[in-house]
Design a protein around this motif. Structure first.
Motif, mmCIF file in Angstrom:
data_model
loop_
_atom_site.group_PDB
_atom_site.id
_atom_site.type_symbol
_atom_site.label_atom_id
_atom_site.label_comp_id
_atom_site.label_asym_id
_atom_site.label_seq_id
_atom_site.Cartn_x
_atom_site.Cartn_y
_atom_site.Cartn_z
ATOM 1 N N ALA A 151 0.830 -1.206 0.000
ATOM 2 C CA ALA A 151 0.000 0.000 0.000
ATOM 3 C C ALA A 151 0.865 1.256 0.000
ATOM 4 O O ALA A 151 0.586 2.235 -0.724
ATOM 5 N N HIS A 152 1.926 1.241 0.797
ATOM 6 C CA HIS A 152 2.839 2.379 0.869
ATOM 7 C C HIS A 152 3.526 2.598 -0.484
ATOM 8 O O HIS A 152 3.631 3.740 -0.955
ATOM 9 N N ARG A 153 3.966 1.521 -1.115
ATOM 10 C CA ARG A 153 4.644 1.646 -2.414
ATOM 11 C C ARG A 153 3.721 2.217 -3.473
ATOM 12 O O ARG A 153 4.126 3.075 -4.270
ATOM 13 N N ILE A 154 2.489 1.769 -3.497
ATOM 14 C CA ILE A 154 1.542 2.272 -4.495
ATOM 15 C C ILE A 154 1.246 3.760 -4.247
ATOM 16 O O ILE A 154 1.148 4.546 -5.197
ATOM 17 N N ARG A 155 1.136 4.159 -2.991
ATOM 18 C CA ARG A 155 0.889 5.577 -2.705
ATOM 19 C C ARG A 155 2.095 6.432 -3.077
ATOM 20 O O ARG A 155 1.936 7.585 -3.481
ATOM 21 N N ARG A 156 3.302 5.896 -2.952
ATOM 22 C CA ARG A 156 4.498 6.629 -3.370
ATOM 23 C C ARG A 156 4.416 7.004 -4.850
ATOM 24 O O ARG A 156 4.948 8.028 -5.277
ATOM 25 N N GLN A 157 3.748 6.174 -5.633
ATOM 26 C CA GLN A 157 3.700 6.389 -7.077
ATOM 27 C C GLN A 157 2.927 7.643 -7.461
ATOM 28 O O GLN A 157 2.977 8.075 -8.621
ATOM 29 N N GLY A 158 2.267 8.247 -6.491
ATOM 30 C CA GLY A 158 1.567 9.499 -6.766
ATOM 31 C C GLY A 158 2.482 10.587 -7.298
ATOM 32 O O GLY A 158 2.026 11.494 -8.011
ATOM 33 N N VAL A 159 3.764 10.531 -6.979
ATOM 34 C CA VAL A 159 4.675 11.587 -7.427
ATOM 35 C C VAL A 159 4.804 11.628 -8.940
ATOM 36 O O VAL A 159 5.141 12.677 -9.506
ATOM 37 N N ILE A 160 4.538 10.508 -9.640
ATOM 38 C CA ILE A 160 4.626 10.532 -11.097
ATOM 39 C C ILE A 160 3.261 10.524 -11.773
ATOM 40 O O ILE A 160 3.175 10.665 -12.994
ATOM 41 N N PHE A 161 2.197 10.367 -10.969
ATOM 42 C CA PHE A 161 0.851 10.347 -11.546
ATOM 43 C C PHE A 161 -0.001 11.553 -11.150
ATOM 44 O O PHE A 161 -1.029 11.810 -11.763
ATOM 45 N N ARG A 162 0.416 12.290 -10.131
ATOM 46 C CA ARG A 162 -0.392 13.415 -9.651
ATOM 47 C C ARG A 162 -0.365 14.570 -10.642
ATOM 48 O O ARG A 162 0.456 14.610 -11.573
ATOM 49 N N GLU A 163 -1.270 15.523 -10.437
ATOM 50 C CA GLU A 163 -1.256 16.735 -11.246
ATOM 51 C C GLU A 163 0.055 17.480 -10.981
ATOM 52 O O GLU A 163 0.482 17.652 -9.850
ATOM 53 N N GLY A 164 0.704 17.921 -12.034
ATOM 54 C CA GLY A 164 1.988 18.576 -11.872
ATOM 55 C C GLY A 164 3.094 17.613 -11.489
ATOM 56 O O GLY A 164 4.048 17.982 -10.791
ATOM 57 N N ALA A 165 2.966 16.357 -11.950
ATOM 58 C CA ALA A 165 3.945 15.325 -11.595
ATOM 59 C C ALA A 165 5.335 15.701 -12.093
ATOM 60 O O ALA A 165 5.498 16.335 -13.137
ATOM 61 N N VAL A 166 6.351 15.286 -11.330
ATOM 62 C CA VAL A 166 7.734 15.625 -11.676
ATOM 63 C C VAL A 166 8.248 14.693 -12.763
ATOM 64 O O VAL A 166 7.725 13.584 -12.945
ATOM 65 N N PRO A 167 9.278 15.112 -13.501
ATOM 66 C CA PRO A 167 9.898 14.219 -14.494
ATOM 67 C C PRO A 167 10.505 13.000 -13.810
ATOM 68 O O PRO A 167 11.149 13.113 -12.763
ATOM 69 N N TYR A 168 10.301 11.850 -14.415
ATOM 70 C CA TYR A 168 10.833 10.596 -13.860
ATOM 71 C C TYR A 168 11.470 9.793 -14.978
ATOM 72 O O TYR A 168 10.854 9.545 -16.015
ATOM 73 N N LYS A 169 12.718 9.406 -14.773
ATOM 74 C CA LYS A 169 13.434 8.612 -15.764
ATOM 75 C C LYS A 169 13.931 7.330 -15.098
ATOM 76 O O LYS A 169 14.600 7.381 -14.067
ATOM 77 N N ALA A 170 13.588 6.186 -15.693
ATOM 78 C CA ALA A 170 13.997 4.886 -15.151
ATOM 79 C C ALA A 170 14.833 4.153 -16.185
ATOM 80 O O ALA A 170 14.441 4.049 -17.355
ATOM 81 N N ILE A 171 15.984 3.655 -15.746
ATOM 82 C CA ILE A 171 16.868 2.864 -16.600
ATOM 83 C C ILE A 171 16.819 1.431 -16.066
ATOM 84 O O ILE A 171 17.236 1.169 -14.936
ATOM 85 N N ILE A 172 16.279 0.525 -16.863
ATOM 86 C CA ILE A 172 16.012 -0.842 -16.404
ATOM 87 C C ILE A 172 16.795 -1.836 -17.240
ATOM 88 O O ILE A 172 16.762 -1.794 -18.476
ATOM 89 N N HIS A 173 17.493 -2.741 -16.587
ATOM 90 C CA HIS A 173 18.219 -3.774 -17.317
ATOM 91 C C HIS A 173 17.248 -4.858 -17.770
ATOM 92 O O HIS A 173 16.229 -5.117 -17.115
ATOM 93 N N GLU A 174 17.565 -5.497 -18.886
ATOM 94 C CA GLU A 174 16.708 -6.554 -19.429
ATOM 95 C C GLU A 174 16.438 -7.655 -18.416
ATOM 96 O O GLU A 174 15.347 -8.248 -18.389
ATOM 97 N N SER A 175 17.414 -7.935 -17.556
ATOM 98 C CA SER A 175 17.228 -9.006 -16.573
ATOM 99 C C SER A 175 16.043 -8.725 -15.664
ATOM 100 O O SER A 175 15.304 -9.643 -15.282
ATOM 101 N N ALA A 176 15.825 -7.463 -15.309
ATOM 102 C CA ALA A 176 14.687 -7.105 -14.457
ATOM 103 C C ALA A 176 13.368 -7.336 -15.178
ATOM 104 O O ALA A 176 12.359 -7.693 -14.558
#
Length: 283
Positions: A151-176
């Protein structure tokens, strides 16, 4: 001001930055107290985040410390204000303090950058993927503890989904992308979620394929949280013992270079989206 029983991540960081300014000026806490018209205990309490400090006092301390970086001073004063309870405070008695701290730091960050080699970055995980990851924790978590963390992790995701969300860049390796936490169906749903989120204007997802060029990596997940000025950036390294916060200038620079290098060898955003789609089709 009364002594706090618990200092938040931002209160601790403000105190740390004031200590750095004092030490850079070559002043002892006793000398700083004399200039401020107070005592050494008060300076120590301010620097440890145990007591609050006004914006005017921060400006006075910066002046006493001969700090000429006005942008930094004003950014420090912006960290002051009425103590408002954030949503993360609801979890203070339920989760480790490190998880509370990262939620607060993300909330106030001006931009976010992350990298993961084994699991999907937390801000991009589905609830089922997060649940499967937490179930693998050592020592094992009780079911209700798993649900609190999900529940805490899902609520953290508000930073990229809320109005005026901040830029978010994720670099993910194929293994993940190929790790099947929770099984095939959970993995398919997770990859579909990544594809959907990657279409958001503020989100950039880049993939490093197995066939990619070598790159520097420690094996730990890294979250880079940008502050109002570079001096207030924070790195959180995900270790087996929890998140470790880093704010030393030299180390921040190193992590910026590491992330820059990883971006250079990663596929562009559009090609990364197609790559994720191809993996999902093979499941």
């Amino acid at each position: 001001m009364p002594v706090r029983t618990h200092a938040t991540a931002r209160q601790l960081r403000l105190g740390t930055e004031l200590r750095k300014l004092r030490e850079r000026a070559g002043l002892t806490s006793t000398e700083a107290a004399r200039l401020l018209g107070t005592n050494q205990t008060q300076i120590s309490n301010i620097e440890s985040g145990r007591v609050g400090v006004s914006a005017e006092r921060v400006r006075t301390m910066a002046h006493n410390y001969q700090c000429t970086d006005l942008d930094l001073v004003e950014s420090l004063t912006a960290m002051i204000g009425d103590r408002k309870r954030g949503w993360w405070d609801e979890y203070r008695e339920l989760l480790p303090s490190g998880l509370i701290d990262i939620a607060e730091l993300e909330h106030y960050a001006t931009a976010l950058r992350a990298t993961q080699a084994i699991t999907i970055p937390g801000l991009l995980q589905t609830a089922e993927h997060a649940r499967a990851v937490f179930r693998e924790s050592i020592p094992r978590l009780m079911p209700h503890d798993v649900e609190h963390r999900v529940a805490h992790r899902i609520r953290r995701q508000g930073v990229i989904f809320r109005e005026g969300a901040v830029p978010y860049k994720a670099i993910i390796h194929e293994s993940a992308l190929r790790m099947q936490f929770g099984g095939v169906e959970t993995t398919k749903a997770q990859l579909t979620h990544l594809i959907d989120v990657s279409h958001r204007e503020n989100v950039t997802i880049m993939v490093i394929p197995f066939e990619g060029t070598s790159f520097p990596i420690s094996g730990h997940g890294v979250d880079y949280l940008y502050g109002l000025v570079p001096q207030l950036d924070t790195v959180v390294v995900d270790t087996a013992y929890g998140g470790v916060q880093i704010d030393a200038a030299a180390k921040l620079e190193r992590y910026r270079l590491v992330l820059d290098r990883m971006e250079q060898v990663a596929l562009p955003a559009d090609a990364s989206r197609d790559f994720i789609h191809r993996i999902a089709k093979t499941l």
